[in-house]
Write a protein that holds these residues in place. Structure first.
Motif, PDB file in Angstrom:
ATOM      1  N   THR A  20     -12.392  37.322  19.925  1.00 33.69           N
ATOM      2  CA  THR A  20     -11.067  36.953  19.013  1.00 33.69           C
ATOM      3  C   THR A  20     -11.962  37.105  17.412  1.00 33.69           C
ATOM      4  N   SER A  21     -11.212  37.398  16.448  1.00 32.42           N
ATOM      5  CA  SER A  21     -11.350  37.719  15.186  1.00 32.42           C
ATOM      6  C   SER A  21     -10.719  36.589  14.344  1.00 32.42           C
ATOM      7  N   GLN A  22     -11.533  36.373  13.094  1.00 26.68           N
ATOM      8  CA  GLN A  22     -11.068  35.558  12.110  1.00 26.68           C
ATOM      9  C   GLN A  22     -11.311  36.349  10.883  1.00 26.68           C
ATOM     10  N   PRO A  23     -10.289  35.929   9.696  1.00 28.20           N
ATOM     11  CA  PRO A  23     -10.292  36.725   8.415  1.00 28.20           C
ATOM     12  C   PRO A  23     -11.686  35.977   7.700  1.00 28.20           C
ATOM     13  N   VAL A  24     -12.018  37.352   6.868  1.00 27.10           N
ATOM     14  CA  VAL A  24     -13.042  37.074   5.673  1.00 27.10           C
ATOM     15  C   VAL A  24     -12.610  37.492   4.459  1.00 27.10           C
ATOM     16  N   GLN A  25     -13.009  36.891   3.501  1.00 29.26           N
ATOM     17  CA  GLN A  25     -12.651  37.581   2.116  1.00 29.26           C
ATOM     18  C   GLN A  25     -13.984  37.924   1.645  1.00 29.26           C
ATOM     19  N   SER A  26     -13.724  39.191   0.867  1.00 32.95           N
ATOM     20  CA  SER A  26     -14.906  40.091   0.400  1.00 32.95           C
ATOM     21  C   SER A  26     -14.646  40.457  -0.876  1.00 32.95           C
ATOM     22  N   TRP A  27     -16.032  40.781  -1.451  1.00 28.19           N
ATOM     23  CA  TRP A  27     -15.713  41.288  -2.917  1.00 28.19           C
ATOM     24  C   TRP A  27     -16.988  42.049  -3.044  1.00 28.19           C
ATOM     25  N   ASN A  28     -16.882  43.058  -4.065  1.00 27.81           N
ATOM     26  CA  ASN A  28     -18.043  43.833  -4.261  1.00 27.81           C
ATOM     27  C   ASN A  28     -19.114  43.543  -5.263  1.00 27.81           C
ATOM     28  N   MET A  29     -20.415  43.350  -4.777  1.00 24.22           N
ATOM     29  CA  MET A  29     -21.502  42.759  -5.390  1.00 24.22           C
ATOM     30  C   MET A  29     -22.278  43.794  -6.329  1.00 24.22           C
ATOM     31  N   ALA A  30     -22.271  45.050  -5.613  1.00 23.41           N
ATOM     32  CA  ALA A  30     -23.217  46.113  -6.254  1.00 23.41           C
ATOM     33  C   ALA A  30     -22.865  47.498  -5.545  1.00 23.41           C
ATOM     34  N   TYR A  31     -23.069  48.399  -6.383  1.00 20.89           N
ATOM     35  CA  TYR A  31     -22.704  49.781  -5.982  1.00 20.89           C
ATOM     36  C   TYR A  31     -23.735  50.682  -6.135  1.00 20.89           C
ATOM     37  N   TRP A  32     -23.915  51.657  -5.158  1.00 21.88           N
ATOM     38  CA  TRP A  32     -24.760  52.910  -5.171  1.00 21.88           C
ATOM     39  C   TRP A  32     -24.257  53.665  -6.236  1.00 21.88           C
ATOM     40  N   PRO A  33     -25.026  54.636  -6.746  1.00 24.31           N
ATOM     41  CA  PRO A  33     -24.871  55.711  -7.824  1.00 24.31           C
ATOM     42  C   PRO A  33     -23.519  56.587  -7.619  1.00 24.31           C
ATOM     43  N   ASP A  34     -23.519  56.613  -6.281  1.00 26.46           N
ATOM     44  CA  ASP A  34     -22.129  57.755  -5.664  1.00 26.46           C
ATOM     45  C   ASP A  34     -20.845  56.884  -5.727  1.00 26.46           C
ATOM     46  N   GLY A  35     -20.938  55.595  -5.982  1.00 25.61           N
ATOM     47  CA  GLY A  35     -19.870  54.711  -6.054  1.00 25.61           C
ATOM     48  C   GLY A  35     -19.461  53.984  -4.673  1.00 25.61           C
ATOM     49  N   SER A  36     -20.296  54.403  -3.627  1.00 22.99           N
ATOM     50  CA  SER A  36     -20.241  53.243  -2.494  1.00 22.99           C
ATOM     51  C   SER A  36     -20.645  52.084  -2.576  1.00 22.99           C
ATOM     52  N   ILE A  37     -20.504  51.054  -1.851  1.00 23.24           N
ATOM     53  CA  ILE A  37     -20.830  49.628  -1.919  1.00 23.24           C
ATOM     54  C   ILE A  37     -22.206  49.602  -1.438  1.00 23.24           C
ATOM     55  N   LYS A  38     -22.924  48.759  -2.127  1.00 23.89           N
ATOM     56  CA  LYS A  38     -24.531  48.406  -1.965  1.00 23.89           C
ATOM     57  C   LYS A  38     -24.618  47.136  -1.440  1.00 23.89           C
ATOM     58  N   TRP A  39     -23.841  46.058  -1.830  1.00 26.98           N
ATOM     59  CA  TRP A  39     -23.910  44.572  -1.518  1.00 26.98           C
ATOM     60  C   TRP A  39     -22.595  44.181  -1.478  1.00 26.98           C
ATOM     61  N   THR A  40     -22.017  43.582  -0.578  1.00 24.86           N
ATOM     62  CA  THR A  40     -20.684  43.011  -0.248  1.00 24.86           C
ATOM     63  C   THR A  40     -20.882  41.490  -0.372  1.00 24.86           C
ATOM     64  N   GLY A  41     -19.964  40.693  -0.910  1.00 26.63           N
ATOM     65  CA  GLY A  41     -20.132  39.279  -0.780  1.00 26.63           C
ATOM     66  C   GLY A  41     -19.090  38.865   0.172  1.00 26.63           C
ATOM     67  N   PHE A  42     -18.898  37.997   0.809  1.00 26.22           N
ATOM     68  CA  PHE A  42     -18.329  37.533   1.867  1.00 26.22           C
ATOM     69  C   PHE A  42     -17.938  35.778   1.770  1.00 26.22           C
ATOM     70  N   ALA A  43     -16.754  35.594   2.211  1.00 29.47           N
ATOM     71  CA  ALA A  43     -16.469  34.086   2.444  1.00 29.47           C
ATOM     72  C   ALA A  43     -15.688  34.011   3.501  1.00 29.47           C
ATOM     73  N   ALA A  44     -16.047  32.754   4.275  1.00 32.51           N
ATOM     74  CA  ALA A  44     -15.039  32.536   5.647  1.00 32.51           C
ATOM     75  C   ALA A  44     -15.180  31.086   5.614  1.00 32.51           C
ATOM     76  N   THR A  45     -14.811  30.772   6.666  1.00 31.12           N
ATOM     77  CA  THR A  45     -14.810  29.102   7.224  1.00 31.12           C
ATOM     78  C   THR A  45     -15.455  29.124   8.427  1.00 31.12           C
ATOM     79  N   GLY A  46     -16.344  28.325   8.982  1.00 28.52           N
ATOM     80  CA  GLY A  46     -16.687  28.178  10.233  1.00 28.52           C
ATOM     81  C   GLY A  46     -16.964  26.638  10.708  1.00 28.52           C
TER      82      GLY A  46
END
Length: 888
Positions: free
Chosen positions: A65-91
């Motif tokens: 089963t799946s559960q939602p997560v909240q995500s946001w961009n923390m850092a970028y590579w020079p080509d604009g792709s994402i280097k680090w993503t921040g996540f939040a969830a409940t456990g």
């Protein structure tokens, strides 16, 4: 060699293209999984090009089963792709084995009850569905109300400070005290759901009569959907006068409404380990048998007085205890006291060693628990509950206990001590705490029923080990996260010997922290610099040999050790060090803002204020793994303030005369420290202005005849203009050795910068720097000409990762041999021992049983361990087959 080839060789972009099918990334709880529903935030790295902006994710449970997560961009590579993503969830207790995966559009699970954040000119209202919290925008009540389903659990949440005008202990001149409360100046909703909301509150402590306004504070409140608790991160910045502003108490207080009769009211304190001290405020254990004694002790409802009297149970003549406190004034002792009223004496109840830092006040229909992370480690601390016999109790969490001596931030001596004698560089006006900070973490647990002792023990455990989801060391290593480090490898005798030394070094320092008690509000997280075998003591009182203050990258050693092992105990040690060194050892306001203090008896005591202590490279590990906003603030402060700090404080003012340039800087640790700041801001924001700052210096060095060695003397000083970021050679014939550029985070910064910047001049210059340091004179002359008459640095173990890096890039075997020859026994390191075997000291020669490595130093330990970890990655395939040390 082309720069894109170097980037690929660095293994920091191991995925060639975004995969057609994203493989879920396994996650696990760093400590134990939560026992109740709670919030968690964590960071994840990605190879360049794999994750695009606006990618959505979900968490998969073990049952599919799946559960939602909240995500946001923390850092970028020079080509604009994402280097680090921040996540939040409940456990919760069911979320034991999790994995993170990408989802597409409609397949993303929705949040059943998102956080609701409503804001107007006066307040911010947060509704997590399990908790309703009011946050004021003005005044001195940060949290006017905490409510659960219409029932008010706590009110009047505010910060308080007791300030006095002189230290304790002078019987002839008693200090004058004044109470200050935290007055709000600004409130900002930094993140607004759906799973996580973050509210930042800025303010200052102010007296009611307006006579004092000082001590800026920053509070962040963290809320999660469906979660009943609140996490608070509190930062105090000292902007007072250390000669007349002495903090006697610093705390958080709430009012707790009491609705039940006296016999149904309870107090709880966290004791040792998972122990809970639990008592009703009117114990029913008297001369006559009472049928409710056991139920009352367990927090179960007891009949009201009128019903009890009908059953022959008399309550009115039994003692009622109004006030309680737990005081932890050392790392090894706490005491609990209580009293019936203000006109009566305190009664000693029980004592213990190390309290977990939790207090609960309430009745059988609910109440409030609060818990301070690292309570006993951050002594003096206290917990206090007053007014339990009234309709409104008051619960106080003291980050600095008013039942101890007042905080004294004056320098440890009134005279300076010579740099050549005690390694101390004290200068008038520089040994100041003005601008240092301290961050504390608090958990707030509202209840609408009486919690069990196990509930509260779980709360204290969670508060002391903030829930964190992490991925495996193997995944982090595969994506090249956070530099160049090796996974543990015991496949050969030599590698096994190195791994054993690494384990021993960590174990020794963990034991030293506890046995030497490197604890306290301003000290916890740091370790000592150098050892004094004659006294069987670290040099805690000898100038620049006392507290370490990030010297020679101790922080990075601990973080690399965690990354490669995933061990929770190492994480806790590294977390405490990052919290300390990023707050106490740095200046966050004033003329030194953006700079840090070198090692000293007082953390802020040394006259050397430099970028090397404040550089963002030391903080990146904690920030990216946890998403901690406060650490993000600090890295940003360093990026925007360090240049102006160099204008105020020339790092080479005692070595070089003033030149025509605004100030001086060295390639390292000054310029590489600044570059680490800019690199971090560039990847966090995607703004190329930070990249351009780096390129200004790279272009300057590329035009100089000796590249990164184009500095004057041993310290390789150069001219620097903080307004333009240009570096200037003071003399075209200058050539320097640059040893600090490697020892203080420069190599670890370069590992991350090289593939990101992907600049041929930087790649060429850095390869040249590493290949020539400690190289034979003929190699230096081949690069720079016969006029050069000296080698550039000493071929010692501390610098072995430089030729190892050259081998990694070029595969020239002579550099691998040079690296291992420098590193392995037979070539002594600059500081300390290559072996970490200790002896136990007992008897009259020591105050208590202690461990000792006679010639140990933290400089030597950190550098030996960093070299070991990095050499195994850079040149592990070329490690010698035999060394005499491996047979011992």
């Amino acid at each position: 060699m082309k720069s894109n080839i170097i980037a690929s060789l660095l293994c920091l972009c191991t995925t060639l293209a975004q995969a057609q099918q994203f493989t879920p990334v396994p996650l696990h709880w760093l400590n134990t999984h939560p026992t109740t529903t709670t919030g968690v935030s964590w960071g994840m790295p990605w190879p360049q090009g794999q994750v695009k902006k606006n990618t959505t994710f979900t968490l998969l449970k073990a049952d599919g089963t799946s559960q939602p997560v909240q995500s946001w961009n923390m850092a970028y590579w020079p080509d604009g792709s994402i280097k680090w993503t921040g996540f939040a969830a409940t456990g919760d207790s069911a979320s034991d084995k999790l994995s993170l995966t990408m989802v597409q559009g409609a397949t993303q699970p929705a949040v059943a009850q998102p956080i609701q954040v409503n804001e107007d000119a006066k307040q911010v209202l947060i509704n997590t569905s399990a908790l309703q919290c009011t946050i004021a925008k003005t005044g001195n009540q940060l949290i006017p109300s905490l409510t659960i389903n219409g029932k008010q659990v706590a009110i009047n949440g505010q910060l308080q400070c007791i300030l006095q005008n002189s230290p304790d202990g002078d019987l002839d001149n008693a200090p004058v005290r004044q109470k200050l409360t935290g007055a709000i100046t600004k409130v900002q909703v930094e993140q607004n759901g759906p799973l996580r909301a973050v509210v930042r509150i800025n303010g200052r402590f102010s007296a009611a009569d307006g006579s004092h306004s000082l001590l800026p504070f920053i509070v962040r409140l963290y809320f999660y959907a469906g979660v009943q608790n609140i996490r608070m991160v509190h930062t105090l910045i000292f902007d007072g006068d250390d000669q007349k502003d002495f903090i006697k108490g610093l705390g958080l207080t709430f009012g707790v409404p009491l609705r039940e009769q006296i016999q149904n009211r309870h107090v709880r304190f966290g004791g040792e380990d998972d122990g809970i001290w639990a008592e009703p405020i009117q114990p029913l254990n008297g001369r006559r048998p009472n049928p409710y004694i056991m139920d009352q002790a367990l927090g179960k409802p007891i009949p009201n007085a009128e019903s009890s009297q009908a059953q022959g149970v008399t309550l009115q003549n039994m003692a009622r205890w109004n006030d309680y406190k737990l005081i932890q004034n050392s790392a090894d002792g706490f005491g609990i006291q209580k009293r019936t009223n203000g006109a009566s004496s305190w009664l000693d109840v029980i004592g213990g060693k190390r309290a977990s830092g939790l207090a609960f006040a309430g009745d059988i229909s609910g109440g409030l628990a609060i818990s301070l992370k690292s309570f006993w480690q951050s002594y003096p601390a206290a917990l206090e509950i007053n007014g339990m016999c009234t309709n409104m109790a008051k619960i106080n969490l003291w980050m600095w206990s008013p039942y101890s001596d007042a905080m004294d931030l004056r320098h440890y001596d009134t005279m300076a001590h010579d740099l050549n004698v005690t390694y101390e560089d004290v200068q008038a006006g520089f040994s100041t705490p003005h601008g240092i900070a301290r961050t504390s973490e608090i958990m707030i647990y509202p209840y609408t029923a009486m919690p069990t002792n196990q509930d509260l023990a779980n709360n204290a455990a969670e508060a002391n080990n903030t829930p964190l989801l992490v991925t495996s060391p193997e995944y982090l290593h595969k994506v090249g996260a956070l530099g160049m480090w090796s996974l543990p490898d015991r496949s050969t005798k030599g590698k096994q010997w190195i791994e054993e030394q690494l384990d021993k070094a960590l174990a020794f320092y963990q034991q030293e922290i506890d046995r030497r008690e490197w604890y306290g509000f301003w000290n916890y997280g740091d370790v000592m610099h150098s050892y004094d075998a004659s006294r069987h003591s670290w040099k805690y009182d000898i100038g620049g040999f006392a507290w370490d203050n990030t010297e020679l990258s101790t922080d990075i050693w601990l973080w690399y050790s965690f990354l490669r092992t995933g061990r929770a105990d190492i994480f806790k040690m590294a977390e405490a060090m990052t919290r300390h060194t990023s707050e106490v050892d740095l200046y966050h306001l004033g003329s030194f803002a953006g700079l840090g203090s070198r090692h000293n008896v007082n953390h802020w005591g040394d006259g050397s204020k430099e970028v090397r202590e404040s550089q963002a490279v030391l903080r990146r590990y904690y920030y990216y793994l946890t998403t901690d906003e406060r650490t993000g603030d600090i890295m940003h402060e360093s990026a925007i303030n360090a240049d102006s700090g160099l204008l105020h404080v020339d790092p080479l003012r005692e070595i070089l005369p003033k030149s025509k340039y605004p100030t001086h800087a060295r390639f390292g640790p000054d310029w590489v420290g600044l570059v680490g700041n800019w690199m971090t801001e560039w990847e966090r924001t995607g703004d190329v202005k930070w990249k351009n700052k780096i390129l200004v210096g790279v272009n300057d060095f590329a035009k100089m005849p000796h590249g990164f060695y184009s500095g004057k003397g041993k310290d390789a000083g150069m001219g620097y203009d903080p307004l333009t970021n240009h570096m200037y050679q003071l003399d075209s014939n200058d050539i320097g050795s640059l040893h600090l550029a490697t020892l203080m985070g420069g190599m670890e910064m370069a590992y991350e910068l090289t593939p990101t910047l992907n600049n041929k001049d930087f790649n060429r210059l850095y390869l040249q720097y590493c290949s020539l340091y400690g190289a034979p004179l003929e190699e230096v002359q081949a690069a720079f000409g016969k006029d050069v008459k000296v080698t550039l640095g000493d071929p010692q173990a501390d610098y072995a990762r430089q030729p190892a890096y050259v081998y990694f890039i070029t595969k020239d075997a002579k550099f691998a041999q040079r690296a291992w020859d420098q590193f392995l026994p037979g070539k002594q390191p600059r500081f300390g021992s290559t072996r970490f075997d200790w002896q136990v000291l007992k008897g009259p020669m020591v105050v208590k049983p202690l461990y000792e490595i006679r010639n140990v130093s933290t400089n030597g330990t950190a550098q030996w361990c960093l070299n070991a970890i990095e050499l195994l990655q850079l040149a592990g395939d070329a490690i010698p087959e035999h060394n005499p040390a491996w047979d011992k």
